[in-house]
Design an enzyme around this catalytic site. Sequence first.
Site, short mmCIF file in Angstrom:
data_model
loop_
_atom_site.label_atom_id
_atom_site.label_comp_id
_atom_site.label_asym_id
_atom_site.label_seq_id
_atom_site.Cartn_x
_atom_site.Cartn_y
_atom_site.Cartn_z
N HIS A 182 -2.80 -12.57 2.59
CA HIS A 182 -2.36 -12.88 4.16
C HIS A 182 -3.21 -13.87 5.06
O HIS A 182 -3.75 -13.03 6.00
CB HIS A 182 -2.40 -11.39 4.73
CG HIS A 182 -3.35 -10.35 4.46
ND1 HIS A 182 -4.78 -10.53 4.34
CD2 HIS A 182 -3.42 -8.87 4.05
CE1 HIS A 182 -5.52 -9.59 3.93
NE2 HIS A 182 -4.58 -8.57 3.72
N ASN A 216 -6.62 0.70 -2.01
CA ASN A 216 -7.29 1.80 -1.17
C ASN A 216 -6.49 2.88 -0.59
O ASN A 216 -6.18 3.40 0.52
CB ASN A 216 -7.40 0.84 0.26
CG ASN A 216 -6.08 0.20 0.63
OD1 ASN A 216 -5.21 0.44 0.05
ND2 ASN A 216 -6.11 -0.05 2.17
N HIS A 242 0.86 -1.09 -0.05
CA HIS A 242 0.13 0.09 -0.01
C HIS A 242 0.94 1.17 0.01
O HIS A 242 1.76 1.45 1.13
CB HIS A 242 -1.05 -0.01 1.15
CG HIS A 242 -1.74 -1.45 1.48
ND1 HIS A 242 -3.32 -1.38 1.06
CD2 HIS A 242 -1.48 -2.26 1.83
CE1 HIS A 242 -3.77 -2.52 1.38
NE2 HIS A 242 -2.43 -3.29 1.77
N PHE A 243 0.96 2.05 -1.14
CA PHE A 243 1.84 3.08 -1.36
C PHE A 243 1.27 4.45 -1.04
O PHE A 243 1.59 5.61 -1.17
CB PHE A 243 2.54 2.97 -2.49
CG PHE A 243 3.93 2.11 -2.30
CD1 PHE A 243 4.29 1.33 -1.13
CD2 PHE A 243 4.66 1.68 -3.50
CE1 PHE A 243 5.21 0.38 -1.00
CE2 PHE A 243 5.84 0.52 -3.53
CZ PHE A 243 6.27 0.08 -2.17
N ARG A 244 -0.26 4.34 -0.94
CA ARG A 244 -0.72 5.77 -0.32
C ARG A 244 -0.73 7.14 -1.20
O ARG A 244 -1.36 7.89 -0.95
CB ARG A 244 -0.20 6.04 1.02
CG ARG A 244 0.26 5.26 2.11
CD ARG A 244 -1.10 4.20 2.41
NE ARG A 244 -0.82 3.62 3.71
CZ ARG A 244 -1.39 2.76 4.25
NH1 ARG A 244 -2.84 2.41 3.30
NH2 ARG A 244 -1.33 2.01 5.11
N ASP A 267 2.46 -6.78 2.61
CA ASP A 267 1.43 -6.02 3.07
C ASP A 267 1.75 -4.77 3.63
O ASP A 267 1.34 -4.29 4.65
CB ASP A 267 0.46 -6.93 3.92
CG ASP A 267 -1.06 -6.18 4.29
OD1 ASP A 267 -1.26 -5.03 3.52
OD2 ASP A 267 -1.58 -6.57 5.18
N HIS A 305 -9.19 -9.74 0.71
CA HIS A 305 -8.93 -9.70 1.90
C HIS A 305 -10.26 -10.48 2.39
O HIS A 305 -11.17 -9.91 2.59
CB HIS A 305 -8.88 -8.21 2.20
CG HIS A 305 -8.81 -7.79 3.53
ND1 HIS A 305 -7.70 -7.08 4.13
CD2 HIS A 305 -9.48 -8.23 4.76
CE1 HIS A 305 -7.76 -7.16 5.53
NE2 HIS A 305 -8.84 -7.67 5.78
O1 DOR Z 1 -3.60 -3.94 8.30
C1 DOR Z 1 -3.96 -3.53 7.42
N1 DOR Z 1 -3.60 -2.37 6.84
N2 DOR Z 1 -4.63 -4.52 6.52
C2 DOR Z 1 -5.25 -4.08 5.37
O2 DOR Z 1 -6.10 -4.80 4.78
C3 DOR Z 1 -5.13 -2.42 4.91
C4 DOR Z 1 -3.73 -1.94 5.33
C5 DOR Z 1 -3.90 -0.49 5.14
O3 DOR Z 1 -3.97 -0.08 4.07
O4 DOR Z 1 -3.43 0.19 6.16
#
Ligand code: DOR
Length: 453
Positions: free
Chosen positions: A236, A96, A64-66, A307, A181
């Site tokens: 995961h 996300n 997840h690189f935001r 993850d 997920h």
């Molecule tokens: O712990 C998590 N953080 N699980 C996820 O599925 C999403 C991730 C996040 O994007 O922070």
Amino acid sequence: MKLTFDLVLRGGSCVTSTGIVHTDIGVRAGKIAAVGDLGRASAEREIDVKGLHVLPGVIDSQVHFREPGLTHKEDLESGTRGAALGGVTAIFEMPNTNPSTTTQEALDHKLLLARGRTWVDHAFFIGAAADNAEQLGELERTPGCAGVKVFLGSSTGSLLVDDAAVLRRVLRSGRRRVAIHAEDEARLRERKVLLEDPAVTVHAHPVWRDEQSALLATQQVLRLAREEGRPLHILHVSTQDELPLLEQHRDLATMEVTPQHLTLTAPDCYDRLGTYAQMNPPLRDEAHQQALWNALREGLVDVIGSDHAPHTQAEKDRPYPESPSGMPGVQTLVPVMLTHVNAGRLSLERFVELTSAGPARVYDVAGKGRIALGYDADFTVVDMGRRVRLDDSWIASRCGWTPFAGMEVHGFPLITIVRGQLVMREGELLGAPCGEPVRFATALPRARVRPAS
Ligand code: DOR
């Protein structure tokens, strides 16, 4: 005739399809052009890798690189910098972000944001939602798209498919493997009362998001996917309870485990790290961890993904349950897992299967994941003898911390090569970001054919 190459890696122990062999590797135009004794060949650049192991480039298929929207936690440049420093040569990024990646525009925008700013190759997932279900089949064919991601339980961000009818529509749309997920939203909501106790601590996290939450979601999605004939990848996996089910559905579903679930154990991780050990699905106790290791040894696990889910220290310092779930991991995946290799918990060949060949097979990556002629010249060069104590100062992520701080790792990435370009050597990044979209066999762009006149 004297052979010429752009790059020759000389004298490494290379993990190839025939095992670990002592050989040279020649690279031309970003591809592997020779594997063998290249003693007489000339090359523009030679790298002496004697005493080191040359692995096919590690693909981290869950990060997840935001970017866009949450770049105070991470962005594509900092995230891929961490990847390169950690010996990872390609990443698949999750949807996300803010906005969520659910439309063609959002996906194209991410691909544009990545251009010239990533240190390793990249691909992006499209998020499934009620309002894009029918478009997913088209969207997943976008070059640079890793496939569809479904959140069955809510985590960071607003993406959620908690309705069986919507899930069925998602599974009917398209044909690539869908990343899941698996936590059951209804059960998570029902059990949220547990968090209302004013004395609640992060130790309650795996009690709230319990084994049954994971099992129910995995059961439901496997049942629907079987009916719809759609392949899945369960991300995961954290419980022993899901494993027999996954074993029964081996033709339909592949699975991932994370280095965190294999390395950090409840309750100790919560005692030591507090909310910094909070992630979804949660880190669980020794029995679950042992079951995951057994599944890995027995060949049930297909992929190790990090993850990588960074949150700032200020965010993590909020009292549970206001603290967000997730921890960084893209930079520590290789050294942490090599430490397990050195400890005898898995072989180096199995590590390669889980981090290169595995993700390539699961997601139908074109031309990556093996040291083989014609494949992309992506290499993770590691020193299996190197011992390093991990600390926060090494971490490139915007979040600036790692749950593995203080751990002495045994085995460390020294060189990262992406399509023949030397990107990292001994902790230094070299050149400029050269990442490109990963190609997938199931979504290769068609050649433009001139219409017949
Ligand atoms: O712990 C998590 N953080 N699980 C996820 O599925 C999403 C991730 C996040 O994007 O922070």
